[in-house]
Scaffold this active site. Structure first.
Site, PDB file in Angstrom:
ATOM      1  N   SER A 227      38.498  44.665  27.667  1.00 46.97           N
ATOM      2  CA  SER A 227      38.035  44.678  26.274  1.00 46.97           C
ATOM      3  C   SER A 227      36.499  44.585  26.199  1.00 46.97           C
ATOM      4  O   SER A 227      35.851  44.154  27.156  1.00 46.97           O
ATOM      5  CB  SER A 227      38.657  43.493  25.527  1.00 46.97           C
ATOM      6  OG  SER A 227      38.212  42.294  26.132  1.00 46.97           O
ATOM      7  N   GLY A 231      33.934  42.550  28.587  1.00 45.62           N
ATOM      8  CA  GLY A 231      32.946  43.383  29.276  1.00 45.62           C
ATOM      9  C   GLY A 231      31.543  42.814  29.137  1.00 45.62           C
ATOM     10  O   GLY A 231      30.754  42.812  30.091  1.00 45.62           O
ATOM     11  N   GLU A 248      34.485  49.828  31.808  1.00 47.62           N
ATOM     12  CA  GLU A 248      35.336  50.749  31.031  1.00 47.62           C
ATOM     13  C   GLU A 248      35.977  49.914  29.940  1.00 47.62           C
ATOM     14  O   GLU A 248      36.857  49.095  30.220  1.00 47.62           O
ATOM     15  CB  GLU A 248      36.428  51.354  31.920  1.00 47.62           C
ATOM     16  CG  GLU A 248      35.922  52.223  33.035  1.00 47.62           C
ATOM     17  CD  GLU A 248      35.257  53.486  32.542  1.00 47.62           C
ATOM     18  OE1 GLU A 248      35.460  53.875  31.374  1.00 47.62           O
ATOM     19  OE2 GLU A 248      34.506  54.080  33.317  1.00 47.62           O
ATOM     20  N   CYS A 282      43.531  52.698  25.909  1.00 46.01           N
ATOM     21  CA  CYS A 282      42.155  52.757  25.376  1.00 46.01           C
ATOM     22  C   CYS A 282      41.876  54.089  24.709  1.00 46.01           C
ATOM     23  O   CYS A 282      41.152  54.152  23.732  1.00 46.01           O
ATOM     24  CB  CYS A 282      41.172  52.499  26.504  1.00 46.01           C
ATOM     25  SG  CYS A 282      41.395  53.593  27.912  1.00 46.01           S
TER      26      CYS A 282
HETATM   27  P1  NAD Z   1      40.665  41.775  28.891  1.00 49.85           P
HETATM   28  O1  NAD Z   1      39.228  42.074  28.701  1.00 49.85           O
HETATM   29  O2  NAD Z   1      41.261  40.630  28.205  1.00 49.85           O
HETATM   30  O3  NAD Z   1      40.988  41.551  30.445  1.00 49.85           O
HETATM   31  C1  NAD Z   1      40.685  42.521  31.430  1.00 49.85           C
HETATM   32  C2  NAD Z   1      40.599  41.858  32.784  1.00 49.85           C
HETATM   33  O4  NAD Z   1      39.474  40.976  32.802  1.00 49.85           O
HETATM   34  C3  NAD Z   1      41.788  40.992  33.164  1.00 49.85           C
HETATM   35  O5  NAD Z   1      42.042  41.160  34.540  1.00 49.85           O
HETATM   36  C4  NAD Z   1      41.300  39.581  32.868  1.00 49.85           C
HETATM   37  O6  NAD Z   1      41.958  38.602  33.625  1.00 49.85           O
HETATM   38  C5  NAD Z   1      39.844  39.696  33.278  1.00 49.85           C
HETATM   39  N1  NAD Z   1      38.938  38.719  32.664  1.00 49.85           N
HETATM   40  C6  NAD Z   1      39.118  38.008  31.526  1.00 49.85           C
HETATM   41  N2  NAD Z   1      38.031  37.257  31.276  1.00 49.85           N
HETATM   42  C7  NAD Z   1      37.141  37.503  32.276  1.00 49.85           C
HETATM   43  C8  NAD Z   1      35.813  37.045  32.562  1.00 49.85           C
HETATM   44  N3  NAD Z   1      35.181  36.176  31.777  1.00 49.85           N
HETATM   45  N4  NAD Z   1      35.212  37.518  33.665  1.00 49.85           N
HETATM   46  C9  NAD Z   1      35.818  38.421  34.458  1.00 49.85           C
HETATM   47  N5  NAD Z   1      37.070  38.889  34.247  1.00 49.85           N
HETATM   48  C10 NAD Z   1      37.725  38.445  33.161  1.00 49.85           C
HETATM   49  O7  NAD Z   1      41.388  43.153  28.534  1.00 49.85           O
HETATM   50  P2  NAD Z   1      42.954  43.434  28.421  1.00 49.85           P
HETATM   51  O8  NAD Z   1      43.444  42.747  27.189  1.00 49.85           O
HETATM   52  O9  NAD Z   1      43.592  43.154  29.747  1.00 49.85           O
HETATM   53  O10 NAD Z   1      42.964  45.013  28.205  1.00 49.85           O
HETATM   54  C11 NAD Z   1      42.923  45.622  26.951  1.00 49.85           C
HETATM   55  C12 NAD Z   1      41.536  46.169  26.650  1.00 49.85           C
HETATM   56  O11 NAD Z   1      41.109  47.011  27.712  1.00 49.85           O
HETATM   57  C13 NAD Z   1      41.504  47.044  25.404  1.00 49.85           C
HETATM   58  O12 NAD Z   1      40.346  46.772  24.639  1.00 49.85           O
HETATM   59  C14 NAD Z   1      41.417  48.465  25.965  1.00 49.85           C
HETATM   60  O13 NAD Z   1      40.870  49.421  25.094  1.00 49.85           O
HETATM   61  C15 NAD Z   1      40.614  48.248  27.195  1.00 49.85           C
HETATM   62  N6  NAD Z   1      40.852  49.319  28.158  1.00 49.85           N
HETATM   63  C16 NAD Z   1      39.828  50.182  28.442  1.00 49.85           C
HETATM   64  C17 NAD Z   1      40.041  51.225  29.322  1.00 49.85           C
HETATM   65  C18 NAD Z   1      38.935  52.197  29.687  1.00 49.85           C
HETATM   66  O14 NAD Z   1      39.058  52.878  30.685  1.00 49.85           O
HETATM   67  N7  NAD Z   1      37.870  52.283  28.934  1.00 49.85           N
HETATM   68  C19 NAD Z   1      41.297  51.387  29.910  1.00 49.85           C
HETATM   69  C20 NAD Z   1      42.315  50.480  29.599  1.00 49.85           C
HETATM   70  C21 NAD Z   1      42.070  49.442  28.731  1.00 49.85           C
END
Ligand code: NAD
Length: 481
Positions: A227, A231, A248, A282
């Site tokens: 997310s 990010g 991403e 996404c």
């Molecule tokens: P998220 O950001 O909650 O988690 C993603 C990953 O980051 C997980 O493995 C999580 O454990 C880890 N994480 C969480 N906090 C962290 C931190 N402080 N430091 C490092 N790592 C951490 O996202 P999600 O809910 O798993 O996925 C959904 C989101 O991802 C949506 O917004 C979607 O649009 C996006 N997404 C983007 C793409 C792309 O290619 N652009 C593809 C798929 C999903």
């Protein structure tokens, strides 16, 4: 021979080609049933430190292997995954809630991606040459990289980072989402019998593992998918050690549908791509801008199509299109968006429904009929099976509205007039823009986001170069006194 894998036991993290058990374990929830899935390890900070040391040791020899050797192992890995694909697809559906046919698509893509990465050699580039000297760009690997993976697409998004890292000569540690650790651990297990120890490791952990990774001084690069808020945290944390990163992030993709389209031909694809994986991808279509001349006709046909074709239900059953929302937190967010229909007085062309009595996180699809442009259903990424339809008439206006948000992942234009479509497409601020399609990706085509949808690109030569340093090599042909 392909390794034989037990898909119901997860004896440890995958560290230096061995199972590393942990003193505590945890499990995720099957989003279709609310039932616990298998126990998995919970990595400690020491486990991460140990993995990084193994990767540093492995890097010394792995980075010196030839492209041909690395390519051969990547192909072997793809073959081993293919041999186990049915079990991985089932596990993918159990943990992510995506339909079994979509898990099949994810596996097909992943195997194709690995096989293509295995052909993508990043060669030196000749920049200038004269009688006295030659100058090249060369691309040595960074060292120890990390992949941080989201829950919606754990196989492709995990190995979509592993393939590029390994083929360019890096070692990589994969951290799956705590919601979906299972497929990635099994992929690591398959890799144990293929890659040298320390080259490809997988650590399942809790919420503290991601920050430990981004802060780790000996990890040189992080490829993150997730997310936008996370990010930003990743970028801030990586800045402390000036780590390289690729982000991403989320999207809110607009599809601009012109008045000359043949509705019956484009509607099934546009509708499916709006609700694929229950809206939890996404680059699903998330805002539909429909020309006012065809708006009502398109809306009514879309509602009819969803009612007849996009059934909500058990994702393991063939014929289901809408599986559950993946987890409890996301379910609450989606429920809140559905509650806004009444609260905000949005008109629903298709009302949708939250299945409150089910133990799983099921929501039926909803279509919102021309809500105000500043409403949450337009400005936020709902990550659930709910989309807004919006009217447009002037090209300049629709481009401004499509580009108005902080996101810029993908966008599409649908028209028979390719000149007009391309004129519009070239004004869209998004990392991928499609004409008469949406969602297409390929391993040799860069993928990423404009604005807050990301930083850097994944895949393609551009994506692979993010796993390398750029080194300018000046070769003077004479030694001067
Ligand atoms: P998220 O950001 O909650 O988690 C993603 C990953 O980051 C997980 O493995 C999580 O454990 C880890 N994480 C969480 N906090 C962290 C931190 N402080 N430091 C490092 N790592 C951490 O996202 P999600 O809910 O798993 O996925 C959904 C989101 O991802 C949506 O917004 C979607 O649009 C996006 N997404 C983007 C793409 C792309 O290619 N652009 C593809 C798929 C999903």
């Amino acid at each position: 021979m392909a390794p034989i894998i037990d898909f119901e036991n997860f004896p440890g993290n995958i560290v230096n080609n061995e199972f590393l058990p942990t003193s505590t374990t945890r499990h995720s929830i099957n989003p279709s049933t609310g039932e616990p899935l298998y126990e998995v390890p919970v990595a400690t900070k020491d486990d991460l430190d140990a993995s990084v040391v193994h990767a540093q040791v492995a890097f010394k020899t792995w980075s010196r292997t030839s492209f041909a050797e690395r390519s051969a192992l990547l192909l072997k890995f793809a073959d081993a995954i293919e041999a186990n694909r049915r079990e991985i697809e089932r596990l993918d559906t159990l943990e992510s809630g995506k339909t079994i046919s979509l898990s099949g698509v994810e596996l097909t893509m992943t195997i194709a991606w690995l096989r293509t990465f295995a052909t993508m050699e990043i060669k030196d580039e000749l920049l200038d040459e004269n009688d006295e000297r030659t100058i090249y760009s060369t691309f040595p690997p960074i060292g120890v990289c990390a992949a941080i993976v989201p829950w919606n697409w754990p196989v492709l998004l995990g190995l979509g980072k592993v393939g590029p890292a390994l083929i360019t000569g890096n070692c990589i540690i994969v951290k799956p989402s705590p919601y979906t650790p299972y497929c990635d651990l099994k992929l690591g297990e398959i890799g144990m019998s293929i890659f040298p120890p320390g080259v490809f490791q997988v650590l399942s952990g809790n919420d503290d593992l991601g920050p430990w990774i981004t802060e780790h001084p000996s990890i040189g690069m992080v490829s993150f998918t997730g997310s936008i808020p996370t990010g930003k945290r990743v970028a801030t944390s990586c800045a402390k050690t000036l780590k390289r990163y690729v982000l991403e992030l989320g999207g809110n993709d607009a599809a601009i549908i012109c008045d000359d389209v043949e509705i019956d031909k484009c509607l099934p694809k546009i509708t499916q791509l709006s609700f694929l994986h229950s809206g939890q991808i996404c680059m699903d279509v998330k805002r539909l801008y429909i020309h006012e001349k065809i708006y009502e006709q398109f809306r009514d046909a879309m509602v009819d199509y969803v009612r007849k074709n996009l059934q909500t239900g058990n994702p393991l059953e063939e014929g289901t299109f809408i599986g559950p929302v993946q987890n409890g937190i996301q379910f609450e967010l989606v429920k809140d968006m559905y509650a806004q229909i009444e609260k905000q007085g949005w008109k629903a062309a298709l009302e949708g429904k939250v299945r409150e009595t089910s133990k799983g996180f099921f929501v039926e699809p909803a279509i919102i009929d021309n809500p105000p442009e500043d409403s949450r259903i337009v400005t936020e990424e709902p990550f659930g099976p709910i989309v807004p339809l919006l009217k447009w008439s002037a090209e300049d206006d629709v481009i401004e509205r499509a580009n108005a948000l902080e996101t810029g992942l993908g966008a599409s234009v649908w028209s028979k007039d390719l000149g007009r479509a391309e004129r519009l497409a070239r004004q869209l601020s998004a990392g991928s823009v499609w004409i008469n399609s949406h969602f297409d990706t390929a391993p040799n085509v860069p993928f990423g986001g404009h604005k807050q949808s990301g930083a850097g690109m994944e895949w393609g030569v551009e994506g692979l170069k993010h796993y390398t340093n750029s080194r300018s090599l000046w070769v003077w042909k004479k030694v001067f006194e």
